[in-house]
Design a protein around this motif. Sequence first.
Motif, PDB file in Angstrom:
ATOM      1  N   LEU A 472       0.827  -1.205   0.000  1.00  0.00           N
ATOM      2  CA  LEU A 472       0.000   0.000   0.000  1.00  0.00           C
ATOM      3  C   LEU A 472       0.863   1.258   0.000  1.00  0.00           C
ATOM      4  O   LEU A 472       0.534   2.258  -0.652  1.00  0.00           O
ATOM      5  N   SER A 473       1.961   1.202   0.724  1.00  0.00           N
ATOM      6  CA  SER A 473       2.868   2.365   0.749  1.00  0.00           C
ATOM      7  C   SER A 473       3.477   2.618  -0.631  1.00  0.00           C
ATOM      8  O   SER A 473       3.584   3.770  -1.074  1.00  0.00           O
ATOM      9  N   HIS A 474       3.865   1.542  -1.325  1.00  0.00           N
ATOM     10  CA  HIS A 474       4.421   1.692  -2.675  1.00  0.00           C
ATOM     11  C   HIS A 474       3.377   2.274  -3.621  1.00  0.00           C
ATOM     12  O   HIS A 474       3.696   3.126  -4.470  1.00  0.00           O
ATOM     13  N   GLY A 496      -9.267   3.066  -0.117  1.00  0.00           N
ATOM     14  CA  GLY A 496     -10.482   3.249   0.652  1.00  0.00           C
ATOM     15  C   GLY A 496     -10.987   1.961   1.274  1.00  0.00           C
ATOM     16  O   GLY A 496     -11.624   1.974   2.332  1.00  0.00           O
ATOM     17  N   VAL A 497     -10.697   0.824   0.632  1.00  0.00           N
ATOM     18  CA  VAL A 497     -11.134  -0.474   1.166  1.00  0.00           C
ATOM     19  C   VAL A 497     -10.180  -0.996   2.233  1.00  0.00           C
ATOM     20  O   VAL A 497     -10.594  -1.447   3.306  1.00  0.00           O
ATOM     21  N   GLU A 498      -8.888  -0.955   1.928  1.00  0.00           N
ATOM     22  CA  GLU A 498      -7.893  -1.562   2.825  1.00  0.00           C
ATOM     23  C   GLU A 498      -7.336  -0.581   3.853  1.00  0.00           C
ATOM     24  O   GLU A 498      -6.946  -0.994   4.951  1.00  0.00           O
ATOM     25  N   GLY A 499      -7.278   0.708   3.516  1.00  0.00           N
ATOM     26  CA  GLY A 499      -6.679   1.679   4.433  1.00  0.00           C
ATOM     27  C   GLY A 499      -7.331   1.741   5.806  1.00  0.00           C
ATOM     28  O   GLY A 499      -6.628   1.711   6.834  1.00  0.00           O
ATOM     29  N   PRO A 500      -8.675   1.850   5.899  1.00  0.00           N
ATOM     30  CA  PRO A 500      -9.306   1.927   7.223  1.00  0.00           C
ATOM     31  C   PRO A 500      -9.074   0.699   8.093  1.00  0.00           C
ATOM     32  O   PRO A 500      -9.186   0.782   9.321  1.00  0.00           O
ATOM     33  N   GLN A 504      -2.479   1.800  11.156  1.00  0.00           N
ATOM     34  CA  GLN A 504      -2.290   3.247  11.158  1.00  0.00           C
ATOM     35  C   GLN A 504      -2.962   3.853   9.911  1.00  0.00           C
ATOM     36  O   GLN A 504      -2.295   4.215   8.936  1.00  0.00           O
ATOM     37  N   PRO A 505      -4.257   3.981   9.926  1.00  0.00           N
ATOM     38  CA  PRO A 505      -4.956   4.493   8.733  1.00  0.00           C
ATOM     39  C   PRO A 505      -4.627   5.943   8.393  1.00  0.00           C
ATOM     40  O   PRO A 505      -4.756   6.366   7.246  1.00  0.00           O
ATOM     41  N   GLY A 538     -16.165   4.219  12.003  1.00  0.00           N
ATOM     42  CA  GLY A 538     -16.664   4.284  13.373  1.00  0.00           C
ATOM     43  C   GLY A 538     -15.688   3.847  14.430  1.00  0.00           C
ATOM     44  O   GLY A 538     -16.048   3.700  15.595  1.00  0.00           O
ATOM     45  N   LEU A 539     -14.419   3.636  14.088  1.00  0.00           N
ATOM     46  CA  LEU A 539     -13.447   3.153  15.059  1.00  0.00           C
ATOM     47  C   LEU A 539     -12.690   4.289  15.742  1.00  0.00           C
ATOM     48  O   LEU A 539     -12.228   4.137  16.867  1.00  0.00           O
ATOM     49  N   ASP A 540     -12.537   5.399  15.074  1.00  0.00           N
ATOM     50  CA  ASP A 540     -11.747   6.505  15.613  1.00  0.00           C
ATOM     51  C   ASP A 540     -12.540   7.800  15.406  1.00  0.00           C
ATOM     52  O   ASP A 540     -12.659   8.305  14.295  1.00  0.00           O
TER      53      ASP A 540
END
Length: 927
Positions: A472-474, A496-500, A504-505, A538-540
């Motif tokens: 994801l960083s690449h 948007g799918v994997e980041g949350p 560390q989103p 809804g987590l943070d």
Amino acid sequence: MSVFSKKDEDSGLSTYYNNKTTVIQEARVFNDSPISPRKCRALLTRIVYLLYVGETFGTQEATTLFFGTTKLFQHKDSALRQMVYLTIKELAITAEDVIMVTSSIMKDMQPNSEVIYRPNAIRALCRIIDPSMAQGVERFFKAAIVDKTPSISSAALVSAYHLFPAAKDVVRRWVNEAQEAVNAKSSSSLFGNSSSGSYLGWGASSTPSNSGYQPIPSTSYITQYHALGLLYLIRQQDRMAVTKMIQQLGGGKSGAGTTLKNPMALCMLIRYASKVMEEDPNVQRQMFDLLEGWLRHKSDMVNLEAARAICEMKGVTSAQLTRSIAVLQLFLSSPKSTLKFAATRTLASLAINHPASVAACNMDLENLISDQNRSVATYAITTLLKTGNEASVDRLMKQITGFMSEISDEFKVIIVDAIRSLCLKFPTKHASMLSFLSGVLRDEGGYDFKRAVVEAMFDMIKFIGECKEQALSHLCEFIEDCEFTKLSVRILHLLGVEGPKSPQPTKYIRYIYNRVVLENATVRAAAVASLAKFGLNGLDEKLSNSVNVLLRRCLDDVDDEVRDRAAMYLKVYQEPPLVTTYIKEDSTYSLSALESKLVSYMSDPDAAEQPFDVASIPKISREQAAKEVARPSSLETIGVPSTSKAAATPPPQTAAETQSIYAQQLSDVPEFASYGPVLNSSAKPTQLTEAETEYQVSCVKHIFKEHIIFQFNVSNTIADTVLEQVSVAMQSQADAGLTEDGIIQISSLSAANSPGLVYVSFTRDSPDEFALASFQCTLKFVSKEVDPSTGEPEEDGYEDEYQLEEAELTAGDYVVPSYVTFASEWDRLRGGASATETFSLSAMESMKAACDSIIEILNMQPLGGTEDPQSPTVHTLQLSGLVSGGCGKVLVRCRMAYSKAQGVTLELAVRAEQDSVCQLVVSAIGG
């Protein structure tokens, strides 16, 4: 005026390229007296060159040039006459009244005319004549096909090939002459004997004369190649005739007795054999023996084609591949780059399914990594990636890195695809492969290459959890400088799918919001959608507030799509229940099915009295929806049995699209106008005949509210027979609760217009019940022979019938596959109708076979399942569907356990909105 580059001037192209107007003006040279052959040849060359580079002449211009050119027929210069034929052949496509020159061309086709003119005249006449005139020149073409001069015979054969689409019946009568051309052993010269005249092989004389040259012997047998192509074109509708032709020309198991001497003809015959094997598995053994015999042919071309055909066979075993791989391995050490390239490419394709068999060539393939031809090196290293072991991965990755900059994007894509497969094969080596992919992602390259790299990273993220964060960083770094909008949108969606879900989103927010500030409107809209998903998990709460602020800034964007998306997601923030519908929902309505239902609803005069039933529309996953939008649909793609290329097109991939297309077909039948909308159609046609029979029939069932229609797709593969009054008689073996309404038959069916459609309509005695039945089917028709002289069917015929396999009306015919989120929908139907039964499937040899069988019987959408990690013989299959007639959804959970002694034990749990639906599903498995 055309402007040429320096490169064009250096190559001499500008010498021939002139303004079209100038060429037309200079055509006055055709009227000079005396005619200058040199000037006329130069002008004709420029005309042909203009046509070659894409220039177009208007109808009037082409007609003027055409008839100006025909004036040159009076000159005896042989080179000029050849250019005349070449020019009029090209201009005849656009010019008018070209048929007037037929008599002049026919003079040069006479047996007593110069040999050098006859091939050109034949090729020109093919373009000039009207299809209705084909019968008038039949005598000339027949004589030319069997002419002993190869150039004349080949010209006639190729011209017949081009005439076939417009004059099928006439060309079919030339089959004996084409067969004679195939069997021709040899010819004395390339353009005829020494008494016929030719300008090839000049002797002492500087002008063409009958005594100034010696005949050039011909050993190419090129006529056989052209004759074989025409023979197949004539017989392609008759599979048995094609099979017999291949066996006769094949020359037995060793291939030594074949009459074909031309390597290209043998390669063509091999391709025909491969096609026959694919269509008719019953002749696979005979054809395979022929292919193995050709592996020992003296021509490398034939050896390679036979080896490639064996490697591409369906269901080929390792033992059958031994000889073909040995031949390809010999080619790997050939000094010819073409042979090395062909062998490595074939082995690279074969290594996908048979890596162990190809591994025997690894030593030779490693020697090719440093080959000067980088295309050969690319395929060699690609094959090694598929066949190598885990220990060799790092070494291969280093070798790949060394020459990636030296090859084209096309071969870069091949290597990336191989690495993509290798990642899933050896997940522990993901670090080195991900490092390589991230490196090449920064290099220069086109869209296809970058897309291949991104797709490879997507697969690693999906299947290898350990590398998700790094990959994801690449990708985040890549979109900072990405010039391809489509790739940016796809990566933003993935973020948007994997980041949350990541630990560390917040580290991805900066990259996404940069796209809102810096990119075009399409990417900005995708970034807004991706950004909103970080705040709606809804987590943070702190993160949600920060994202809310960023979305409010997007309300001032200049593009309305970006503003609308930001406003919608802000509304979702205010009403949390909307998150499930607009964010977490993974299904959507099938657009093709929705369109079909809406059209049917709007065309119904009673539609205004009742609301549109959106619950009857099947759902599909968003991934399937994207494919459905990208794929065109047409009535021709329905799987109707036929030997034609158009009908061999695979059917639509989604069941919903199939339903839509069948509905369009039925709407064109006026007898069914009062039946109302079709509720469901079979997922795919059921074959009622064997593949090699002369009559091929398949069946599709259409369910209406009060009727059931059986659609029979009938094909006639016999070229010289016409079937008239074609119908299908159906007889139920028991009381099925159906009353026959009538039959819509086919008036006439020939091999040329196959397939045809026969409809048999039934009325449902009890529309609220699910009628299940088995019908004995008989194909009835009047058979008539075709008169070879006129191409019309004879008046006298005889009634005949052909017994078909039984047609069954099953539970799956009432079900449309539909995608849902299984867990939530299963809980929602907890209070509805349900049923649970246990079955013993002793005939099933594996868990996969049991799953495939259940999916086929119930015709429902598989939604995956779960496997017990402690016991790979335990599996849970989840299915979903919509039942026609407004009966609502049905969900099925299949818990299975497999053992070699007892087969598969199945616990079937069904939940539906009506009890009759549960009983329908249980009876389908139990029956």
